[in-house]
Write an enzyme that holds these catalytic residues in place. Sequence first.
Site: not given
Length: 366
Positions: A14, A108-109
């Site tokens: 993350d 983003d993850e």
Amino acid sequence: MQPEFPTRKIIHVDMDAFYASVEQMDNPELKGKPIAVGGGGKRGVVSAASYEARTFGVKSAMAGTLAAKLCPELIFVRPRFERYSEISKKIRLIFFDYTDLVEPLSLDEAYLDVSENKKGNPSASLIAQEIRERILNEVGLTASAGISINKFIAKVASDYNKPNGQKTVNPEEVIPFLEALDIRKFYGVGKVTAEKMYQKGIFTGLDLKLKPLEYLEQHFGKSGQYYYNIVRGIHHSPVKPNRIRKSLAAERTFSENLSSEVFMIEKLEHIAEEVSKRLSKSQVAGKTVTLKIKYSDFTLQTRSKTLPYFISDKSIILETAKTLLYQEQLKNSVRLLGISLSNLNTQNTKSPQVQKTVSAQLKFDF
């Protein structure tokens, strides 16, 4: 006796305050300052906040006006999604150096299954550390990671030592870790559900575990089974490298509330065009059109219609959305309209099952 799990080596990576961190990286003048991506203007909503802004209570999905009150020195930055996508692709290439079993959740993850990896490294913890170091050195951003036997625990663990940290929950630590966990930290337990659990004396994982399945199903419906399983470390969902898109949408928040349906039709035309472009780009079509309406008092309403055939054409999407708009009288003036298409023609395609389950009886080096 320790229960047996279908054990994998899962990493959840993350990125730390991703959008805001990209802006601070690209503009050194913003480093160390409280910034909000999005949220500018009277009706803006914050998309992301830097850690400097978060100390003031600024967070994503917050109205920009409230964010500015909480942090008078807050700097609003216009979002640059093309740039965020560009950086995300670079990070994803690093993931693929270790495994092809990568399941992105957003820009983003992502989840990575490294049970069997391209480096031949038996330690998922060392792989996570190496990935985070590479992201920092090659991209310039920090990331946090969670490592454990399944996606649920890895997701929870990645938030444990944020920012720029990682947390490993070994197989023998799973039950004690979950029992001690605040119920608000359980992925899938939202604010409303957490409040409901508090009212019923459920504050920790142990409190949740003490409730029988019948009780959880009675008070939490279909989610009861999910809560019963996760607190026992049971979460069999594999990392899906080819996630099937379930819907596609576009929406607009207006600078002034709309009270005339004539003006709303004009806005819906632009939104329908955007949805059609995204469908074309993704080469998909759908049957169910949903109109999203957010009123000036922030109440939300959705209206849906399922057609007997797949569509992607702007004109049909628009006409269906107009039908839904006129379906019933509006409750108030409108601040946001959105159109989504679901029941897509991708959903009958199953991702190939390429993962193996590793026996929990084996010595597992995390």
